[in-house]
Design a protein around this motif. Structure first.
Motif, mmCIF file in Angstrom:
data_model
loop_
_atom_site.group_PDB
_atom_site.id
_atom_site.type_symbol
_atom_site.label_atom_id
_atom_site.label_comp_id
_atom_site.label_asym_id
_atom_site.label_seq_id
_atom_site.Cartn_x
_atom_site.Cartn_y
_atom_site.Cartn_z
ATOM 1 N N ALA A 124 0.940 -1.218 0.176
ATOM 2 C CA ALA A 124 0.054 -0.230 -0.015
ATOM 3 C C ALA A 124 0.774 1.219 0.037
ATOM 4 O O ALA A 124 2.020 1.141 0.552
ATOM 5 N N GLN A 125 0.458 2.294 -0.573
ATOM 6 C CA GLN A 125 0.907 3.518 -0.754
ATOM 7 C C GLN A 125 -0.318 4.536 -0.221
ATOM 8 O O GLN A 125 -0.828 5.066 -1.301
ATOM 9 N N TYR A 126 -0.284 4.883 0.883
ATOM 10 C CA TYR A 126 -1.421 5.853 1.324
ATOM 11 C C TYR A 126 -2.777 5.028 1.240
ATOM 12 O O TYR A 126 -3.048 4.008 0.848
ATOM 13 N N GLY A 127 -3.682 5.726 2.181
ATOM 14 C CA GLY A 127 -5.131 5.267 2.192
ATOM 15 C C GLY A 127 -5.507 4.821 3.764
ATOM 16 O O GLY A 127 -4.876 5.114 4.564
ATOM 17 N N HIS A 128 -6.501 4.410 3.786
ATOM 18 C CA HIS A 128 -7.181 3.864 5.154
ATOM 19 C C HIS A 128 -6.820 2.357 5.404
ATOM 20 O O HIS A 128 -7.341 1.555 4.751
ATOM 21 N N VAL A 129 -5.792 2.200 6.288
ATOM 22 C CA VAL A 129 -5.476 0.772 6.777
ATOM 23 C C VAL A 129 -6.009 0.219 8.059
ATOM 24 O O VAL A 129 -5.867 1.125 8.997
ATOM 25 N N THR A 209 -11.458 -1.821 16.367
ATOM 26 C CA THR A 209 -10.732 -1.596 14.924
ATOM 27 C C THR A 209 -9.828 -0.705 15.099
ATOM 28 O O THR A 209 -9.875 0.317 15.817
ATOM 29 N N PHE A 210 -8.452 -1.210 14.703
ATOM 30 C CA PHE A 210 -7.420 -0.284 14.618
ATOM 31 C C PHE A 210 -6.791 0.188 13.168
ATOM 32 O O PHE A 210 -6.902 -0.434 12.409
ATOM 33 N N ALA A 211 -6.633 1.435 13.268
ATOM 34 C CA ALA A 211 -6.618 2.030 11.763
ATOM 35 C C ALA A 211 -5.460 3.031 11.845
ATOM 36 O O ALA A 211 -5.232 3.795 12.853
ATOM 37 N N VAL A 212 -5.080 3.398 10.568
ATOM 38 C CA VAL A 212 -4.186 4.493 10.398
ATOM 39 C C VAL A 212 -5.157 5.316 9.021
ATOM 40 O O VAL A 212 -5.223 4.366 8.085
ATOM 41 N N ASP A 213 -4.993 6.336 8.940
ATOM 42 C CA ASP A 213 -5.230 7.289 7.684
ATOM 43 C C ASP A 213 -3.916 7.824 7.198
ATOM 44 O O ASP A 213 -3.441 8.724 8.007
#
Length: 412
Positions: A124-129, A209-213
């Motif tokens: 991935a390069q950028y996005g909501h993970v 739910t664990f995430a990064v934007d």
């Protein structure tokens, strides 16, 4: 902060070779008629029969031990310690056992577990993970969902960069950590923060739910939709930001190590990291996109001020960060690391909108329709330019949907 989670030398060499020889798969291009429609670039809901191994087209299983962190487990292959449960979950199990006389850095291994990654299969390069997971409990447990730069094989760690989306150590049952590591800020010098559940709740008690934007020069962490930190190059004290490039995903459950410490007499085995889903989504522009409306003007955060309560208004489009919005898969619309919010949780016509810390509340949920409406489902009302006034600085609000030009928006 987190210790680096590197492979032992033999594993590192094997993974590096795989990375050098593989073609990186970048974020899929959105194939949608309307700009801003969320595109799923990676998804695994772990559907399949009980006991099955993970999908080998998406994941590879790492094997061996890890001397770098002084972890105690041996990571096994196949479905020995990572298997589907037949109910839509991946279960990574840590056991106190050594069925094959595995040898670890400290001698005969005492535990087995699993670690899997998407290297050579997806980057991935950028996005909501994000991942929805239930973590294990107990002293010495160390579950993690994280990413490494796909150039690991060429530049090594920490120059590759590491983004820890979620780490939990067993002696902190109510807290998870999000951290970045890079040149000059690695290992115990990693830069990050913790998020603690209220009222003494433990993460092991349920799914979260664990995430990064993740955007160019910005990474924002959240738990269950609540943002708890954002990191940018300004946080690095002049060190290099190494996160504007492809990364691959990693899931693992370590046992012991410098940070969590070893299991003790209170630790019950087996322990499980239960993963409900993993996904990567992105809008047409991962850096954020303008939202254009009446008279071709943009949705704008007044004075580019990220303080809670800053008005959101109509303004000439200028390409600044105050007009770069991301439409998340969680229903939020975000800019400057915060959420588009209906003031005071209002549902009445004329309730204004503002910027506010993301809370996961219904006043921060939005549905972007193919008809170019942006609707707050709780109020069942549309994002609206007050009095149909196209002047710069006109406050935005919610209002009963009329189909008027002051309620029509183009995302992107």
């Amino acid at each position: 902060m987190a210790s680096p989670r590197l492979l032992r030398s033999c594993l590192f060499a094997a993974l590096s070779a795989a990375l050098v020889g593989s073609a990186a798969i970048g974020p899929a291009q959105a194939d949608a008629s309307d700009a801003g429609v969320t595109a799923v670039t990676f998804s695994d809901a772990f559907d399949g029969p009980a006991g099955a191994a993970v999908d080998s087209s998406k994941w590879q299983i790492e094997t061996g031990d890890n001397v770098n962190n002084h972890e105690r487990q041996y990571y096994t292959s196949g479905n020995n310690n990572a298997a589907l449960d037949g109910q839509g979950h991946l279960v990574i199990t840590a056991r106190r056992e050594n069925p094959a006389n595995y040898q670890c850095w400290y001698g005969t291994c005492q535990y087995t577990s699993a670690r899997l990654n998407t290297a050579g299969k997806f980057t991935a390069q950028y996005g909501h993970v994000e991942a929805r997971m239930k973590v294990p409990r107990g002293q010495g447990m160390w579950p993690a969902f994280w990413m490494l730069g796909n150039d690991l094989g060429q530049v090594g760690w920490p120059n590759s960069g590491e983004i820890d989306i979620m780490e939990n150590v067993g002696f902190e049952p109510s807290t998870v950590h999000g951290t970045i590591h890079g040149p000059g800020y690695s290992g115990s010098g990693g830069i990050g923060a913790g998020y603690t559940l209220p009222n003494g709740q433990a993460f092991a008690d349920g799914f979260h739910t664990f995430a990064v934007d993740w955007a160019p020069n910005s990474i924002t962490w959240s738990v269950d939709g609540t943002v708890y930190q954002t990191r940018t190059p300004a946080d690095l004290g002049g060190n290099a930001w190494v996160f504007n490039k492809p990364f691959f995903l990693i899931l693992n459950l370590a046992v012991g190590g410098y940070w969590p410490g070893d299991p003790d007499g209170s630790t019950v085995f087996p322990q499980q990291l239960v993963v409900d889903s993993v996904s990567v989504t992105t809008s047409d522009s991962p850096a954020g996109v303008p939202i254009k409306g009446l008279a071709g003007k943009c949705v704008d955060v007044a004075a580019a001020n990220s303080a809670n309560g800053t008005p959101v208004q109509l303004y000439d489009c200028n390409g600044t960060a105050a007009q770069q919005w991301s439409v998340g898969s969680d229903g939020t619309i975000r800019a400057l690391g915060k959420c588009l919010d209906v003031t005071g949780n209002g549902t009445a016509d004329g309730s204004t909108v503002q910027l506010w810390d993301c809370t996961g509340g219904p006043n921060q949920k939005w549905a972007v329709s193919a008809a170019h409406d942006i609707v707050n489902p709780q109020a069942d009302k549309c994002l609206d330019v007050t009095d149909n006034n196209a002047a710069n600085g006109t406050r935005l609000q919610i209002w009963t949907c009329t189909g008027g030009a002051n309620q029509k928006w183009t995302v992107g």
